[in-house]
Design a protein around this motif. Structure first.
Motif, short mmCIF file in Angstrom:
data_model
loop_
_atom_site.label_atom_id
_atom_site.label_comp_id
_atom_site.label_asym_id
_atom_site.label_seq_id
_atom_site.Cartn_x
_atom_site.Cartn_y
_atom_site.Cartn_z
N LYS A 135 0.84 -1.21 0.00
CA LYS A 135 0.00 0.00 0.00
C LYS A 135 0.87 1.26 0.00
O LYS A 135 0.55 2.23 -0.70
CB LYS A 135 -0.94 -0.01 1.21
CG LYS A 135 -2.07 -1.00 1.06
CD LYS A 135 -2.98 -0.97 2.28
CE LYS A 135 -4.14 -1.95 2.09
NZ LYS A 135 -5.03 -1.98 3.25
N ALA A 136 1.97 1.23 0.73
CA ALA A 136 2.87 2.40 0.78
C ALA A 136 3.49 2.65 -0.59
O ALA A 136 3.57 3.80 -1.04
CB ALA A 136 3.95 2.18 1.84
N VAL A 137 3.92 1.59 -1.24
CA VAL A 137 4.52 1.72 -2.58
C VAL A 137 3.47 2.24 -3.56
O VAL A 137 3.76 3.13 -4.39
CB VAL A 137 5.12 0.38 -3.04
CG1 VAL A 137 5.52 0.44 -4.51
CG2 VAL A 137 6.33 0.02 -2.19
N TYR A 148 -1.03 -5.18 -11.03
CA TYR A 148 -2.29 -4.47 -11.31
C TYR A 148 -3.50 -5.21 -10.74
O TYR A 148 -4.47 -4.58 -10.33
CB TYR A 148 -2.43 -4.23 -12.81
CG TYR A 148 -1.47 -3.18 -13.33
CD1 TYR A 148 -1.51 -1.87 -12.85
CD2 TYR A 148 -0.51 -3.50 -14.27
CE1 TYR A 148 -0.64 -0.91 -13.30
CE2 TYR A 148 0.39 -2.54 -14.73
CZ TYR A 148 0.31 -1.25 -14.24
OH TYR A 148 1.19 -0.30 -14.69
N ARG A 149 -3.45 -6.53 -10.70
CA ARG A 149 -4.55 -7.31 -10.10
C ARG A 149 -4.63 -7.00 -8.61
O ARG A 149 -5.72 -6.78 -8.07
CB ARG A 149 -4.36 -8.81 -10.35
CG ARG A 149 -5.54 -9.64 -9.86
CD ARG A 149 -5.47 -11.11 -10.24
NE ARG A 149 -4.19 -11.73 -9.93
CZ ARG A 149 -3.29 -12.12 -10.84
NH1 ARG A 149 -3.53 -11.96 -12.12
NH2 ARG A 149 -2.16 -12.68 -10.47
N ARG A 150 -3.47 -6.94 -7.93
CA ARG A 150 -3.46 -6.62 -6.49
C ARG A 150 -3.96 -5.19 -6.25
O ARG A 150 -4.72 -4.93 -5.30
CB ARG A 150 -2.05 -6.76 -5.91
CG ARG A 150 -1.59 -8.18 -5.78
CD ARG A 150 -2.28 -8.84 -4.58
NE ARG A 150 -2.04 -10.26 -4.55
CZ ARG A 150 -1.21 -10.86 -3.71
NH1 ARG A 150 -0.57 -10.16 -2.83
NH2 ARG A 150 -1.06 -12.16 -3.76
N VAL A 151 -3.55 -4.27 -7.13
CA VAL A 151 -4.01 -2.88 -7.00
C VAL A 151 -5.54 -2.84 -7.09
O VAL A 151 -6.22 -2.22 -6.28
CB VAL A 151 -3.38 -1.98 -8.09
CG1 VAL A 151 -4.08 -0.63 -8.17
CG2 VAL A 151 -1.88 -1.80 -7.82
N LYS A 152 -6.08 -3.56 -8.06
CA LYS A 152 -7.54 -3.60 -8.26
C LYS A 152 -8.22 -4.28 -7.07
O LYS A 152 -9.23 -3.75 -6.55
CB LYS A 152 -7.85 -4.36 -9.55
CG LYS A 152 -9.32 -4.41 -9.88
CD LYS A 152 -9.56 -5.18 -11.17
CE LYS A 152 -11.05 -5.33 -11.41
NZ LYS A 152 -11.32 -6.20 -12.54
N ASP A 153 -7.71 -5.42 -6.65
CA ASP A 153 -8.31 -6.17 -5.53
C ASP A 153 -8.34 -5.36 -4.25
O ASP A 153 -9.29 -5.45 -3.47
CB ASP A 153 -7.56 -7.49 -5.28
CG ASP A 153 -7.77 -8.50 -6.39
OD1 ASP A 153 -8.67 -8.30 -7.24
OD2 ASP A 153 -7.00 -9.51 -6.42
#
Length: 186
Positions: free
Chosen positions: A150-152, A178-183
């Motif tokens: 999240k910090a990055v 990008y999948r983690r960002v979306k999730d």
């Protein structure tokens, strides 16, 4: 020149039988791939296609060694024909210089494609059975520090670092990043 093309799908498979056939056919030059035949993105295959010239003959143990789908097979044979290169498949006894040979090539190419589809279907079925029995759990989830991620992402969204730099910092490839960002709704 008699050019032999040998392909095994995996490193564990042994190409000795194919090599013996190439020796019996007096192949003067060999190209060997250890890769899936699902497409033509194979190093030795590309080298062979660039190497062959008019008057050469490409010899394979069977058409499934050079292509696993009809479209690729017909495209390869068409390219070889345009170069003036003969194509010989030992198992199917195919001679591409005749209309009958080209027809049989199409039929056998369709059979090779069907075989590949059947292999994939059996593999999917086996995975489903293993999942049902609790023996197959898929790939292990990545051990990712969510706070660091999240910090990055905050720094990336603020324009302090590029997406590429963010991916490198958290050790993820683009799709996973990008999948983690979306999730996480970041």
């Amino acid at each position: 020149m008699r050019v032999g093309y040998v392909r095994c799908s995996t490193i564990e498979q042994n190409e000795a039988r194919q090599l013996k056939m190439m020796e019996e056919q007096k192949a003067e030059k060999l190209f060997i791939d250890k890769a899936s035949g699902k497409n033509t993105d194979r190093t030795a295959f590309k080298e062979m296609m660039a190497f062959v010239r008019a008057g050469d003959m490409v010899i394979v143990e069977s058409i499934s060694r050079i292509a696993r789908n009809t479209r690729d097979l017909l495209s390869i044979v068409s390219e070889l024909t345009e170069k003036g290169v003969e194509f010989v498949s030992l198992k199917e006894s195919i001679d591409t210089t005749t209309p009958q040979g080209r027809f049989m090539l199409t039929v056998f190419g369709a059979l090779a494609e069907l075989e590949r589809e059947n292999i994939l279907e059996r593999q999917r079925e086996g995975i489903e059975i293993a999942k049902g029995e609790g023996k197959y759990k898929g790939r292990k989830p990545l051990d990712l520090d969510e706070t660091q991620f999240k910090a990055v992402c905050t720094r990336w969204r603020a324009g302090e670092i590029t997406a590429t730099a963010a991916m490198q910092e958290v050790g993820l490839k683009p799709n996973t990043f990008y999948r983690r960002v979306k999730d996480l709704g970041l």
